[in-house]
Design a protein around this motif. Sequence first.
Motif, PDB file in Angstrom:
ATOM      1  N   VAL A   7       0.859  -1.178   0.000  1.00  0.00           N
ATOM      2  CA  VAL A   7       0.000   0.000   0.000  1.00  0.00           C
ATOM      3  C   VAL A   7       0.902   1.236   0.000  1.00  0.00           C
ATOM      4  CG1 VAL A   7      -1.740   1.320   1.256  1.00  0.00           C
ATOM      5  CG2 VAL A   7      -1.857  -1.183   1.216  1.00  0.00           C
ATOM      6  N   VAL A  25      -4.380  -0.551   8.226  1.00  0.00           N
ATOM      7  CA  VAL A  25      -3.891  -1.289   7.056  1.00  0.00           C
ATOM      8  C   VAL A  25      -3.376  -2.654   7.476  1.00  0.00           C
ATOM      9  CG1 VAL A  25      -2.046  -1.373   5.316  1.00  0.00           C
ATOM     10  CG2 VAL A  25      -3.350   0.738   5.649  1.00  0.00           C
ATOM     11  N   GLN A  28      -5.900  -5.569   8.250  1.00  0.00           N
ATOM     12  CA  GLN A  28      -6.677  -6.217   7.192  1.00  0.00           C
ATOM     13  C   GLN A  28      -6.042  -7.563   6.815  1.00  0.00           C
ATOM     14  OE1 GLN A  28      -9.573  -4.776   6.618  1.00  0.00           O
ATOM     15  NE2 GLN A  28      -8.789  -3.236   8.053  1.00  0.00           N
ATOM     16  N   ALA A  32      -0.733  -6.921   3.819  1.00  0.00           N
ATOM     17  CA  ALA A  32      -0.133  -5.787   3.115  1.00  0.00           C
ATOM     18  C   ALA A  32       0.973  -5.136   3.939  1.00  0.00           C
ATOM     19  CB  ALA A  32      -1.193  -4.756   2.763  1.00  0.00           C
ATOM     20  N   LEU A  34       3.252  -1.327   4.039  1.00  0.00           N
ATOM     21  CA  LEU A  34       2.909   0.081   3.819  1.00  0.00           C
ATOM     22  C   LEU A  34       4.162   0.876   3.473  1.00  0.00           C
ATOM     23  CD1 LEU A  34       0.741   2.359   4.011  1.00  0.00           C
ATOM     24  CD2 LEU A  34       1.346   2.561   6.437  1.00  0.00           C
ATOM     25  N   MET A  92      -3.471   4.803  -2.141  1.00  0.00           N
ATOM     26  CA  MET A  92      -4.460   5.176  -1.128  1.00  0.00           C
ATOM     27  C   MET A  92      -4.083   6.502  -0.492  1.00  0.00           C
ATOM     28  SD  MET A  92      -5.876   2.813   2.014  1.00  0.00           S
ATOM     29  CE  MET A  92      -4.494   3.051   3.119  1.00  0.00           C
ATOM     30  N   PRO A 100      -9.265   1.684   4.951  1.00  0.00           N
ATOM     31  CA  PRO A 100      -8.509   0.443   4.753  1.00  0.00           C
ATOM     32  C   PRO A 100      -9.357  -0.823   4.821  1.00  0.00           C
ATOM     33  CG  PRO A 100      -7.314   1.921   6.208  1.00  0.00           C
ATOM     34  CD  PRO A 100      -8.689   2.523   6.018  1.00  0.00           C
ATOM     35  N   LEU A 103      -9.620  -2.872   1.668  1.00  0.00           N
ATOM     36  CA  LEU A 103      -8.461  -3.538   1.074  1.00  0.00           C
ATOM     37  C   LEU A 103      -8.732  -4.985   0.664  1.00  0.00           C
ATOM     38  CD1 LEU A 103      -5.501  -2.116   3.214  1.00  0.00           C
ATOM     39  CD2 LEU A 103      -5.943  -1.744   0.774  1.00  0.00           C
TER      40      LEU A 103
END
Length: 237
Positions: A7, A25, A28, A32, A34, A92, A100, A103
């Motif tokens: 992300v 984030v 989720q 992912a 970041l 994003m 988020p 996602l």
Amino acid sequence: MPSRVLVIVPTLNERENLPTLAAAVFAQPVGAELLVVDDNSPDGTGVLADEMAAQDPRLHALHRPRRMGIGSAYVAGFGWALAHDYDAVVTMDADWSHDPSYLPTLVGAAGRAALVVGSRYLEGISVINWSLARLILSTAGNAYVRTITGLPLRDCTSGFQCITRPALAAIGCGHIRTNSYSFLVELKYRVQRRGFSMVEVPIVFTQRRHGRTKMTRKEIFLSLLTAWKLRLGLYRW
């Protein structure tokens, strides 16, 4: 579903939003990581990103010397993602206008399309806390861009999207010429021009929690102008 997801969030004075956004984030179920691309934020967002990265290997920080635009921030992030072998990238906003919690939907749909767009207009109008004037401008602008470019999307200017590695590698990121929010139109057009599939999934867009919007009237005008430049083939592919 892509196994390695990055992300990317460009930041300029988003210190108040970054900690809670990063936590959301990582919460989720898509695994992912970041990447914060910070334009030397006066409020210390970049410093905070470094501190958080030192505590969590899932967070990375990329620093730039000054405010250089959201388009070039994403291009820098795309290059970083390709160099580090991610399977998909999500663009994003850092201000919580993109939740988020969407996602899993975005990343899941990447199994059937090269570009997944989080759409504010797929199921009516899904926008919270916008003025009537801004809403009219956004919907009219999208209709204009869609007509000129032929993009098969209800939301051509959405910044919440997931793009797979094959598409990202093929579109020629180094040739992207737009640098403001018109970048969001050029990215989608390049994906379409290369013959990749696109799909929209519904989201609800909420006005930012903290800070001030970076969108200006000049950037809105440039987005409309970009549609014609793309249609007329004025950019290198």
